[in-house]
Each structure stands twice: as structure tokens, then as C-alpha cells.
Scaffold this active site. Structure first.
Site, PDB file in Angstrom:
ATOM      1  N   SER A 146       0.702  -1.260   0.255  1.00 52.08           N
ATOM      2  CA  SER A 146      -0.400  -0.254   0.406  1.00 52.08           C
ATOM      3  C   SER A 146       0.662   1.179  -0.153  1.00 52.08           C
ATOM      4  CB  SER A 146      -0.794   0.269   0.533  1.00 52.08           C
ATOM      5  OG  SER A 146      -0.420   0.136   2.824  1.00 52.08           O
TER       6      SER A 146
ATOM      7  N   HIS B 162       1.533   4.690   6.817  1.00 49.46           N
ATOM      8  CA  HIS B 162       0.101   5.308   5.595  1.00 49.46           C
ATOM      9  C   HIS B 162       0.441   6.785   6.162  1.00 49.46           C
ATOM     10  CE1 HIS B 162      -2.892   2.368   4.421  1.00 49.46           C
ATOM     11  NE2 HIS B 162      -1.814   2.104   3.994  1.00 49.46           N
TER      12      HIS B 162
ATOM     13  N   ASP C  73      -8.180   5.326   4.498  1.00 49.76           N
ATOM     14  CA  ASP C  73      -8.369   5.385   5.842  1.00 49.76           C
ATOM     15  C   ASP C  73      -9.145   4.814   6.443  1.00 49.76           C
ATOM     16  OD1 ASP C  73      -5.354   4.914   4.375  1.00 49.76           O
ATOM     17  OD2 ASP C  73      -4.463   4.698   6.067  1.00 49.76           O
TER      18      ASP C  73
END
Length: 172
Positions: free
Chosen positions: A49, A90, A115
């Protein structure tokens, strides 16, 4: 190794050496946790990701000492979600407010959406206390061993067998 079973002193010494190795590793981990002010100062990237910034298997070094400093948009952070064991790596893409009450929105560089679906039920944003640490460095693909051991449990047995064999061969 087998010959040391007949000598209790040698067996006790080997057992104590093994305990020393384990306790040293534990103390180094806890020391690193105190220095970085993070319960998990090193994490492994488990998914794609965050590509191209980080690849699956990269080992990330975290720092959480700037607790009083502002967390900024663009910063790559590792956070935990309530009820889930796996930390998520992230980037902060939006920030609402300032200080410890600021609301943070994260997104993986390789993901199409933010998210909000990953957060806990009823949670729309992250708070500063949800962040385990900010990424300050990485080692490419070093953590891939961890991924292989978790995806293929039989590898743990093979590795332990090889290590035991090496110890036996060294003693003879």
C-alpha cells in the site's frame, strides 16, 4: 550437544548462554522502545500500500519523541487501530486543527481511497495518541524474513533444526 548431556555443568552453561542471548535481545528491544518512545520501534511493511515509497518486506525505523511537535501532512506514520493487532504504515494526507486534539486522515500512497474504512468503528480520524511513531529510516527487504516465517510456519521448524545442527556440529 549430545555429549554435554552427560556433563550437567556443561548443559547448565549452555542453557544459561541461551538465556543470556534471549534476555540481551529483550533488553535491547526495550531500550530501543524507551529511546524512541514507541512500543514498537521497528516494524515490517506487510503490504504494497505504500509503494513506491516502501516495498513489502522493508524494515522501518520509528521515532515518537516529537510527541509535543506538530504532526504534519506528508509525514509517514505507523498507527494502530483499536481492536486490530497489525500496525498500519501510511502517509498523513489531511489535518484538521492543531495540537494534541488535531484530527489526522491517512492514506497509503498506492491506495485509491483514504483510510477511513480501516479505522475502528465510529472513528473518522486518527488522533496523535493513535500514532505509534513516525518513519525516520528504513532498510530495504530486511524484514522479508519475518513475512516468510509468518506465512510459512514450517520454516520456523526448519530454521530451528538447522541452528541445532550447527550447534551439534560445532561441539564435535
Amino acid at each position: 550437544m549430545l555429549s554435554s548431556l552427560g556433563n550437567p555443568r556443561q548443559a547448565a552453561a549452555q542453557l544459561m548462554n541461551f538465556g543470556l542471548i534471549l534476555s540481551s535481545a529483550f533488553m535491547m528491544w526495550k531500550g530501543l522502545s524507551v529511546i524512541t518512545d514507541s512500543p514498537s520501534p521497528i516494524v515490517v511493511v506487510l503490504s504494497g500500500s505504500m509503494e513506491p515509497a516502501f516495498q513489502r518486506g522493508d524494515l522501518l525505523l520509528l521515532w515518537n519523541r516529537n510527541l509535543m511537535a506538530e504532526t504534519n501532512v506528508g509525514e509517514i506514520v505507523v498507527y494502530n487501530v483499536k481492536g486490530k493487532d497489525i500496525p498500519i504504515v501510511h502517509r498523513i494526507v489531511r489535518k484538521f486543527g492543531t495540537g494534541p486534539d488535531a484530527k489526522l486522515l491517512t492514506k497509503g500512497d498506492n491506495n485509491a481511497a483514504d483510510d477511513t474504512e480501516l479505522y475502528a468503528r465510529g472513528q473518522d480520524y486518527l488522533n496523535r495518541k493513535d500514532i505509534v511513531g513516525s518513519v525516520v529510516g528504513y532498510m530495504p527487504f530486511v524484514g522479508y524474513v519475518t513475512i516468510m516465517l509468518s506465512e510459512h510456519p514450517w520454516l520456523k521448524t526448519v530454521m530451528l533444526g538447522i541452528m541445532g545442527l550447527v550447534v551439534v556440529l560445532q561441539r564435535e
